[in-house]
Design a protein around this motif. Sequence first.
Motif, PDB file in Angstrom:
ATOM      1  N   ALA A 134       1.907  10.351   8.711  1.00  0.00           N
ATOM      2  CA  ALA A 134       1.738   9.261   9.240  1.00  0.00           C
ATOM      3  C   ALA A 134       2.548   9.397  10.613  1.00  0.00           C
ATOM      4  N   SER A 135       3.342  10.341  10.866  1.00  0.00           N
ATOM      5  CA  SER A 135       4.112  10.256  12.294  1.00  0.00           C
ATOM      6  C   SER A 135       4.848  11.351  12.158  1.00  0.00           C
ATOM      7  N   GLU A 136       5.259  11.660  13.329  1.00  0.00           N
ATOM      8  CA  GLU A 136       5.990  12.621  14.004  1.00  0.00           C
ATOM      9  C   GLU A 136       7.562  12.352  14.377  1.00  0.00           C
ATOM     10  N   PRO A 137       8.464  12.308  13.483  1.00  0.00           N
ATOM     11  CA  PRO A 137       9.827  11.611  13.945  1.00  0.00           C
ATOM     12  C   PRO A 137      10.306  12.070  15.220  1.00  0.00           C
ATOM     13  N   ARG A 138      10.669  11.274  16.151  1.00  0.00           N
ATOM     14  CA  ARG A 138      11.388  11.571  17.473  1.00  0.00           C
ATOM     15  C   ARG A 138      12.700  11.978  17.295  1.00  0.00           C
ATOM     16  N   LEU A 139      13.217  12.705  18.271  1.00  0.00           N
ATOM     17  CA  LEU A 139      14.670  13.114  18.197  1.00  0.00           C
ATOM     18  C   LEU A 139      15.341  11.649  18.719  1.00  0.00           C
ATOM     19  N   PRO A 140      16.620  11.698  18.337  1.00  0.00           N
ATOM     20  CA  PRO A 140      17.440  10.627  18.559  1.00  0.00           C
ATOM     21  C   PRO A 140      17.888  10.819  20.152  1.00  0.00           C
ATOM     22  N   SER A 141      17.828   9.471  20.851  1.00  0.00           N
ATOM     23  CA  SER A 141      18.236   9.464  22.232  1.00  0.00           C
ATOM     24  C   SER A 141      19.388   9.052  22.584  1.00  0.00           C
ATOM     25  N   TYR A 142      19.956  10.087  23.442  1.00  0.00           N
ATOM     26  CA  TYR A 142      21.491  10.064  23.868  1.00  0.00           C
ATOM     27  C   TYR A 142      21.336   8.782  24.749  1.00  0.00           C
ATOM     28  N   ILE A 143      20.673   8.271  25.580  1.00  0.00           N
ATOM     29  CA  ILE A 143      20.641   6.908  26.078  1.00  0.00           C
ATOM     30  C   ILE A 143      20.927   6.074  25.123  1.00  0.00           C
ATOM     31  N   LYS A 144      19.780   5.841  24.280  1.00  0.00           N
ATOM     32  CA  LYS A 144      19.983   4.817  22.886  1.00  0.00           C
ATOM     33  C   LYS A 144      21.313   4.724  22.361  1.00  0.00           C
ATOM     34  N   MET A 145      21.964   6.086  22.175  1.00  0.00           N
ATOM     35  CA  MET A 145      23.085   6.154  21.443  1.00  0.00           C
ATOM     36  C   MET A 145      24.349   5.577  22.049  1.00  0.00           C
ATOM     37  N   LYS A 146      24.366   5.729  23.572  1.00  0.00           N
ATOM     38  CA  LYS A 146      25.365   5.231  24.308  1.00  0.00           C
ATOM     39  C   LYS A 146      25.230   3.468  24.183  1.00  0.00           C
ATOM     40  N   GLU A 175      -4.969   4.198   6.653  1.00  0.00           N
ATOM     41  CA  GLU A 175      -5.449   5.107   5.653  1.00  0.00           C
ATOM     42  C   GLU A 175      -4.461   5.470   4.655  1.00  0.00           C
ATOM     43  N   ARG A 176      -4.848   5.598   3.594  1.00  0.00           N
ATOM     44  CA  ARG A 176      -3.711   5.915   2.613  1.00  0.00           C
ATOM     45  C   ARG A 176      -4.488   7.182   1.729  1.00  0.00           C
ATOM     46  N   GLU A 177      -3.499   8.013   1.145  1.00  0.00           N
ATOM     47  CA  GLU A 177      -3.993   9.072   0.408  1.00  0.00           C
ATOM     48  C   GLU A 177      -4.374   8.576  -1.067  1.00  0.00           C
ATOM     49  N   MET A 178      -5.539   9.214  -1.644  1.00  0.00           N
ATOM     50  CA  MET A 178      -5.720   8.862  -3.039  1.00  0.00           C
ATOM     51  C   MET A 178      -5.937  10.395  -3.663  1.00  0.00           C
ATOM     52  N   GLU A 179      -6.114  10.079  -4.806  1.00  0.00           N
ATOM     53  CA  GLU A 179      -6.223  11.276  -5.727  1.00  0.00           C
ATOM     54  C   GLU A 179      -7.260  12.155  -5.367  1.00  0.00           C
ATOM     55  N   ASN A 180      -8.326  11.708  -5.048  1.00  0.00           N
ATOM     56  CA  ASN A 180      -9.792  12.419  -4.749  1.00  0.00           C
ATOM     57  C   ASN A 180     -10.133  12.074  -3.419  1.00  0.00           C
ATOM     58  N   GLY A 181      -9.221  11.923  -2.441  1.00  0.00           N
ATOM     59  CA  GLY A 181      -9.467  11.551  -1.003  1.00  0.00           C
ATOM     60  C   GLY A 181      -8.748  10.701  -0.314  1.00  0.00           C
ATOM     61  N   THR A 182      -9.155   9.818   0.826  1.00  0.00           N
ATOM     62  CA  THR A 182      -8.440   8.791   1.239  1.00  0.00           C
ATOM     63  C   THR A 182      -9.350   7.822   1.273  1.00  0.00           C
ATOM     64  N   ILE A 193       0.804  -1.166   0.087  1.00  0.00           N
ATOM     65  CA  ILE A 193       0.031   0.035  -0.016  1.00  0.00           C
ATOM     66  C   ILE A 193       0.756   1.147   0.165  1.00  0.00           C
ATOM     67  N   ILE A 194       0.438   2.192  -0.945  1.00  0.00           N
ATOM     68  CA  ILE A 194       1.591   3.331  -0.926  1.00  0.00           C
ATOM     69  C   ILE A 194       0.839   4.305  -0.326  1.00  0.00           C
ATOM     70  N   ALA A 195       1.541   5.448  -0.171  1.00  0.00           N
ATOM     71  CA  ALA A 195       1.221   6.783   0.642  1.00  0.00           C
ATOM     72  C   ALA A 195       0.381   6.791   1.641  1.00  0.00           C
ATOM     73  N   VAL A 196       0.876   5.889   2.685  1.00  0.00           N
ATOM     74  CA  VAL A 196       0.015   5.652   3.987  1.00  0.00           C
ATOM     75  C   VAL A 196       0.113   6.892   4.946  1.00  0.00           C
ATOM     76  N   LYS A 197      -0.764   7.487   5.284  1.00  0.00           N
ATOM     77  CA  LYS A 197      -0.827   8.687   6.162  1.00  0.00           C
ATOM     78  C   LYS A 197      -1.227   8.344   7.536  1.00  0.00           C
ATOM     79  N   GLU A 198      -1.837   7.269   7.830  1.00  0.00           N
ATOM     80  CA  GLU A 198      -2.230   7.010   9.257  1.00  0.00           C
ATOM     81  C   GLU A 198      -2.095   5.297   9.379  1.00  0.00           C
ATOM     82  N   ILE A 199      -1.613   4.973  10.383  1.00  0.00           N
ATOM     83  CA  ILE A 199      -1.809   3.592  11.014  1.00  0.00           C
ATOM     84  C   ILE A 199      -3.050   3.224  11.739  1.00  0.00           C
ATOM     85  N   VAL A 200      -4.121   2.808  11.376  1.00  0.00           N
ATOM     86  CA  VAL A 200      -5.411   2.789  12.087  1.00  0.00           C
ATOM     87  C   VAL A 200      -5.341   1.691  13.155  1.00  0.00           C
TER      88      VAL A 200
END
Length: 262
Positions: A182-194, A158-165, A141-148
């Motif tokens: 579909a998401s708001e990327p989080r910042l890298p974690s210093y703890i996970k980096m270590k 939910e995916r984007e279509m030419e005339n709607g979703t 499935i292409i152009a996914v804008k939300e994991i329901v």
Amino acid sequence: MKIAVCIKQVPSSEHVDVDTEKGILIRNNLENKMNPLDLHALEVGVNIKENVGGEVSVISMGPPQATEIIKEAYSIGADNGYLLSDRKFAGADVLATSHALAEGIKKIGGLDLILCGKLTVDGDTAQVGPELATLLNIPHIIAVKEIVECKEDSIVVEREMENGTQIVEVKFPCLLTIDKEASEPRLPSYIKMKESRDREIKIFSMNDLEDTNEMNYGLQGSPTKVENIFKATSEKEQELWTGDGEVLGDKFSEKLKELKFI
């Protein structure tokens, strides 16, 4: 749940030199970053892992320095990293790239869900995800804008279509291409980096893959041939007009006629 996210290292600047003979970008000595939409795909994968359990792997194709974006993915929440790196992969078009990624994913094995950014900022074709799914013989499935909803044996999106979703449910294994909504990327974690500082990144050359026919990779495996490539030039002209509304209106009308807009 075993999830793989395809990520790519792309130039962080628009000022990129080109090889006019080979028809490719010259990526040596460039400052690079993870493709922005791949960050959204990675965030979706990590969210699913946090909600239903499992593990997230990232896979990329590129030169050895592409390990940097895999390390970045570790600091965001990825568990495993794989890099397809071989000079025989260089100059690949979307088909040869998809073939190499498909072979790498077969090497990993046992995946339920594959996520890709909808497109990359350096290629802008939006073709690798669908071609990868076709080569793996799985639905996509292409152009996914939300994991329901993420179920035991399927996922609803939910995916984007030419005339709607459209709301679609697809069974695992499957592939989704992820749009920025579909998401708001989080910042890298210093703890996970270590924690992941010494974590292994598995590197596959062509000889590590099931298909070792070099005619299927890189420039040799690319049916798309670039006839001409050149750096875009920007020529800006500026005119300053003065006068009252009637005078400026006449000047604007004459300019539109001169430029053949009217």
